[in-house]
Design a protein around this motif. Structure first.
Motif, PDB file in Angstrom:
ATOM      1  N   ALA A  19      32.171  38.617  37.059  1.00  0.00           N
ATOM      2  CA  ALA A  19      32.987  39.253  36.083  1.00  0.00           C
ATOM      3  C   ALA A  19      34.513  38.761  35.567  1.00  0.00           C
ATOM      4  CB  ALA A  19      33.193  40.586  36.430  1.00  0.00           C
ATOM      5  N   LEU A  20      35.117  38.148  36.430  1.00  0.00           N
ATOM      6  CA  LEU A  20      36.716  37.813  36.601  1.00  0.00           C
ATOM      7  C   LEU A  20      36.505  35.932  35.524  1.00  0.00           C
ATOM      8  CD1 LEU A  20      39.308  37.444  36.475  1.00  0.00           C
ATOM      9  CD2 LEU A  20      39.558  36.778  39.013  1.00  0.00           C
ATOM     10  N   HIS A  21      35.444  35.491  36.257  1.00  0.00           N
ATOM     11  CA  HIS A  21      34.660  34.500  35.575  1.00  0.00           C
ATOM     12  C   HIS A  21      34.663  34.635  34.154  1.00  0.00           C
ATOM     13  CE1 HIS A  21      35.171  30.572  38.388  1.00  0.00           C
ATOM     14  NE2 HIS A  21      35.245  31.904  39.335  1.00  0.00           N
ATOM     15  N   ASP A  22      33.525  35.610  34.178  1.00  0.00           N
ATOM     16  CA  ASP A  22      33.534  36.178  32.472  1.00  0.00           C
ATOM     17  C   ASP A  22      34.769  36.430  31.350  1.00  0.00           C
ATOM     18  OD1 ASP A  22      31.581  36.586  30.182  1.00  0.00           O
ATOM     19  OD2 ASP A  22      32.293  38.862  30.860  1.00  0.00           O
ATOM     20  N   ALA A  23      35.633  36.663  32.091  1.00  0.00           N
ATOM     21  CA  ALA A  23      36.291  37.356  31.607  1.00  0.00           C
ATOM     22  C   ALA A  23      38.261  36.560  31.406  1.00  0.00           C
ATOM     23  CB  ALA A  23      37.157  39.067  32.226  1.00  0.00           C
ATOM     24  N   LYS A  24      38.249  35.566  32.296  1.00  0.00           N
ATOM     25  CA  LYS A  24      39.121  34.611  32.003  1.00  0.00           C
ATOM     26  C   LYS A  24      39.528  34.371  31.186  1.00  0.00           C
ATOM     27  CE  LYS A  24      36.907  30.486  33.240  1.00  0.00           C
ATOM     28  NZ  LYS A  24      37.741  29.746  31.917  1.00  0.00           N
ATOM     29  N   ASP A  25      38.659  33.834  30.577  1.00  0.00           N
ATOM     30  CA  ASP A  25      40.156  33.559  28.676  1.00  0.00           C
ATOM     31  C   ASP A  25      40.640  34.379  28.473  1.00  0.00           C
ATOM     32  OD1 ASP A  25      39.044  30.815  29.672  1.00  0.00           O
ATOM     33  OD2 ASP A  25      37.336  30.872  28.857  1.00  0.00           O
ATOM     34  N   LEU A  26      40.139  35.757  28.175  1.00  0.00           N
ATOM     35  CA  LEU A  26      40.769  36.858  27.794  1.00  0.00           C
ATOM     36  C   LEU A  26      42.238  36.913  28.164  1.00  0.00           C
ATOM     37  CD1 LEU A  26      37.972  38.827  26.652  1.00  0.00           C
ATOM     38  CD2 LEU A  26      39.048  37.880  25.674  1.00  0.00           C
ATOM     39  N   ILE A  27      42.719  36.990  29.273  1.00  0.00           N
ATOM     40  CA  ILE A  27      43.672  37.450  31.005  1.00  0.00           C
ATOM     41  C   ILE A  27      44.658  36.436  31.106  1.00  0.00           C
ATOM     42  CG2 ILE A  27      44.287  38.876  32.769  1.00  0.00           C
ATOM     43  CD1 ILE A  27      41.393  38.945  32.833  1.00  0.00           C
ATOM     44  N   PRO A  28      46.385  36.856  30.268  1.00  0.00           N
ATOM     45  CA  PRO A  28      47.148  35.834  30.384  1.00  0.00           C
ATOM     46  C   PRO A  28      47.235  35.198  31.654  1.00  0.00           C
ATOM     47  CG  PRO A  28      47.408  37.228  28.536  1.00  0.00           C
ATOM     48  CD  PRO A  28      46.516  37.752  29.444  1.00  0.00           C
ATOM     49  N   ALA A  29      47.327  34.207  31.885  1.00  0.00           N
ATOM     50  CA  ALA A  29      48.049  33.383  32.818  1.00  0.00           C
ATOM     51  C   ALA A  29      48.868  33.795  33.728  1.00  0.00           C
ATOM     52  CB  ALA A  29      48.146  31.861  32.666  1.00  0.00           C
ATOM     53  N   GLY A  30      49.327  34.497  34.278  1.00  0.00           N
ATOM     54  CA  GLY A  30      49.480  34.646  35.852  1.00  0.00           C
ATOM     55  C   GLY A  30      49.611  36.502  35.581  1.00  0.00           C
ATOM     56  N   THR A  31      48.472  37.343  35.007  1.00  0.00           N
ATOM     57  CA  THR A  31      48.363  38.605  35.113  1.00  0.00           C
ATOM     58  C   THR A  31      48.445  38.799  36.421  1.00  0.00           C
ATOM     59  OG1 THR A  31      47.986  38.727  32.564  1.00  0.00           O
ATOM     60  CG2 THR A  31      46.833  40.197  34.841  1.00  0.00           C
ATOM     61  N   LYS A  32      49.054  39.825  36.739  1.00  0.00           N
ATOM     62  CA  LYS A  32      48.906  40.261  38.439  1.00  0.00           C
ATOM     63  C   LYS A  32      47.420  41.133  38.148  1.00  0.00           C
ATOM     64  CE  LYS A  32      54.461  41.258  39.901  1.00  0.00           C
ATOM     65  NZ  LYS A  32      54.834  42.410  40.635  1.00  0.00           N
ATOM     66  N   ILE A  33      46.602  40.975  39.515  1.00  0.00           N
ATOM     67  CA  ILE A  33      44.913  41.408  39.270  1.00  0.00           C
ATOM     68  C   ILE A  33      44.904  41.988  40.423  1.00  0.00           C
ATOM     69  CG2 ILE A  33      42.710  40.991  38.828  1.00  0.00           C
ATOM     70  CD1 ILE A  33      42.828  38.780  37.311  1.00  0.00           C
ATOM     71  N   LEU A  79      52.515  49.180  32.097  1.00  0.00           N
ATOM     72  CA  LEU A  79      50.542  49.568  32.168  1.00  0.00           C
ATOM     73  C   LEU A  79      50.132  48.945  33.259  1.00  0.00           C
ATOM     74  CD1 LEU A  79      50.081  50.307  28.409  1.00  0.00           C
ATOM     75  CD2 LEU A  79      50.745  52.359  29.928  1.00  0.00           C
ATOM     76  N   HIS A  80      49.249  49.667  34.021  1.00  0.00           N
ATOM     77  CA  HIS A  80      48.086  48.599  34.902  1.00  0.00           C
ATOM     78  C   HIS A  80      47.130  49.486  34.531  1.00  0.00           C
ATOM     79  CE1 HIS A  80      46.469  47.329  38.644  1.00  0.00           C
ATOM     80  NE2 HIS A  80      45.800  48.257  38.684  1.00  0.00           N
ATOM     81  N   PHE A  81      46.377  48.316  34.391  1.00  0.00           N
ATOM     82  CA  PHE A  81      44.784  48.767  33.837  1.00  0.00           C
ATOM     83  C   PHE A  81      43.904  48.708  34.859  1.00  0.00           C
ATOM     84  CE2 PHE A  81      47.005  47.740  29.777  1.00  0.00           C
ATOM     85  CZ  PHE A  81      46.363  48.073  29.295  1.00  0.00           C
ATOM     86  N   TYR A  82      42.678  50.102  34.675  1.00  0.00           N
ATOM     87  CA  TYR A  82      42.027  49.961  35.500  1.00  0.00           C
ATOM     88  C   TYR A  82      40.708  50.061  34.749  1.00  0.00           C
ATOM     89  CZ  TYR A  82      44.876  52.558  39.130  1.00  0.00           C
ATOM     90  OH  TYR A  82      45.735  53.077  39.913  1.00  0.00           O
ATOM     91  N   GLU A 113      42.664  30.833  41.686  1.00  0.00           N
ATOM     92  CA  GLU A 113      42.591  30.128  41.933  1.00  0.00           C
ATOM     93  C   GLU A 113      42.026  29.551  39.844  1.00  0.00           C
ATOM     94  OE1 GLU A 113      38.882  28.630  43.649  1.00  0.00           O
ATOM     95  OE2 GLU A 113      39.928  28.252  44.925  1.00  0.00           O
ATOM     96  N   LEU A 114      41.823  30.872  38.903  1.00  0.00           N
ATOM     97  CA  LEU A 114      41.794  30.807  38.085  1.00  0.00           C
ATOM     98  C   LEU A 114      43.588  31.392  37.130  1.00  0.00           C
ATOM     99  CD1 LEU A 114      38.640  33.443  37.380  1.00  0.00           C
ATOM    100  CD2 LEU A 114      38.770  31.122  37.080  1.00  0.00           C
ATOM    101  N   GLY A 115      44.205  30.415  37.844  1.00  0.00           N
ATOM    102  CA  GLY A 115      45.479  31.062  37.659  1.00  0.00           C
ATOM    103  C   GLY A 115      46.120  32.798  37.174  1.00  0.00           C
ATOM    104  N   PHE A 116      45.307  33.138  38.190  1.00  0.00           N
ATOM    105  CA  PHE A 116      46.114  34.419  38.376  1.00  0.00           C
ATOM    106  C   PHE A 116      47.143  35.127  39.335  1.00  0.00           C
ATOM    107  CE2 PHE A 116      42.588  35.269  35.715  1.00  0.00           C
ATOM    108  CZ  PHE A 116      42.934  35.254  34.292  1.00  0.00           C
ATOM    109  N   VAL A 117      48.103  36.183  39.897  1.00  0.00           N
ATOM    110  CA  VAL A 117      48.383  36.532  41.125  1.00  0.00           C
ATOM    111  C   VAL A 117      47.820  37.806  41.443  1.00  0.00           C
ATOM    112  CG1 VAL A 117      50.534  37.510  41.643  1.00  0.00           C
ATOM    113  CG2 VAL A 117      50.343  36.012  39.521  1.00  0.00           C
ATOM    114  N   PRO A 118      46.903  37.488  42.628  1.00  0.00           N
ATOM    115  CA  PRO A 118      46.191  38.055  43.297  1.00  0.00           C
ATOM    116  C   PRO A 118      47.264  39.395  44.185  1.00  0.00           C
ATOM    117  CG  PRO A 118      46.536  36.046  44.508  1.00  0.00           C
ATOM    118  CD  PRO A 118      47.047  35.700  43.639  1.00  0.00           C
ATOM    119  N   VAL A 119      46.958  40.610  43.789  1.00  0.00           N
ATOM    120  CA  VAL A 119      47.074  41.929  44.285  1.00  0.00           C
ATOM    121  C   VAL A 119      46.360  42.892  45.787  1.00  0.00           C
ATOM    122  CG1 VAL A 119      49.318  43.499  44.569  1.00  0.00           C
ATOM    123  CG2 VAL A 119      49.011  42.127  42.828  1.00  0.00           C
TER     124      VAL A 119
END
Length: 267
Positions: free
Chosen positions: A8-22, A245-248, A44-50
């Motif tokens: 699902a993350l791969h499917d949504a990756k182009d909608l999420i700004p680079a560097g977003t915390k996930i 904000l933090h989105f669930y 690997e997709l360019g986001f920040v894992p938390v």
């Protein structure tokens, strides 16, 4: 996201700004490999894992260090979320997230920003006095250790409760950035299920204020009204400090990401 959401993350990756915390959850029915694989995918997709670390689910310091070592190998230990967890009794040496923070193990593996939990609408199993003592204790411990921190809250429906809680946090001298949890668009029945599970206010008055009806459980609801109301209350309140904000993503990563994109584009 959970360990099951990599596709699902791969499917949504182009909608999420680079560097977003996930955030990557620590579910009891997922194992080490799933948690690490999810954190690796985020990175690997360019986001920040938390990654979440559930203190009361850890059976030993060795288990904690194994998890952190694996996360460090995939570049996913700089930001972590230290949370107490669900078990009524600790399964190992960590009674709560404060004990985990005080252990010093997190920074040993490169942690530099620790997210800690906040509960604007309270906790079903923990008194408000205990919650406030815990927040103040974690604030002091993190300041003493020189670590950055974020207060990341349980999702909320009631802006009155949220703004009152923010005032109380700042009144206690806690100046960490706050990220208010809010559900992305999801089915009403699903939202109410999560609300009951986590003890979030879900009476008729609050959910009507949030923007959905208890008579239409087959419908969907988004956080438009909640976000607009919260922003309106905070825009002229400098004492609130850094609040975001933090989105669930209860309705899915893609649906939540599309909502954020559309909401921002309309501003």
């Amino acid at each position: 996201m959970t360990g099951k959401d990599v596709e699902a993350l791969h499917d949504a990756k182009d909608l999420i700004p680079a560097g977003t915390k996930i955030n990557v959850t620590y579910l009891h029915n997922e194992d080490l490999e799933m948690r690490v694989a999810a954190a690796k995918a985020v990175r690997e997709l360019g986001f920040v894992p938390v990654p979440h670390i559930s203190a009361r689910r850890l059976q030993s310091q060795a288990q904690l260090e194994e998890f952190l070592d694996r996360l460090q190998q995939v570049g996913a230990t700089e930001h972590v979320f230290a949370v107490g967890g669900d078990p009524a009794e600790p399964e190992g040496p960590y009674e709560d997230s404060l004990a985990l923070i005080r252990s010093g193990v997190l920074q040993k593996y490169g942690a530099r920003e620790i997210s800690i939990a906040g509960y604007p609408e309270g906790h079903p199993d923990i008194s408000d006095d205990v919650l406030w003592r815990a927040l103040e204790g974690k604030y002091a411990a993190l300041r003493e250790q020189g670590l950055d921190a974020v207060v990341l809250t349980q999702f909320a429906f009631d802006t009155d409760a949220v703004t009152t809680w923010i005032d109380a946090v700042r009144g206690r001298g806690v100046d960490f950035p706050i990220r208010i949890g809010t559900p992305g668009p999801a089915g009403v029945k699903r939202l109410l299920g999560f609300a009951r599970r986590f003890g979030v206010g879900s009476n008729a008055m609050i959910v009507r204020k949030y923007g959905f009806s208890l008579t239409n459980l087959m419908g969907t609801a988004g956080p438009d009204r909640f976000v607009n109301d919260l922003a309106g209350r905070l825009v002229d309140d400098p004492a609130a400090g850094d609040v975001g904000l933090h989105f669930y993503a209860f309705g899915g990563l893609r649906a939540t990401s599309e909502w954020v994109r559309d909401f921002v584009s309309e501003r």
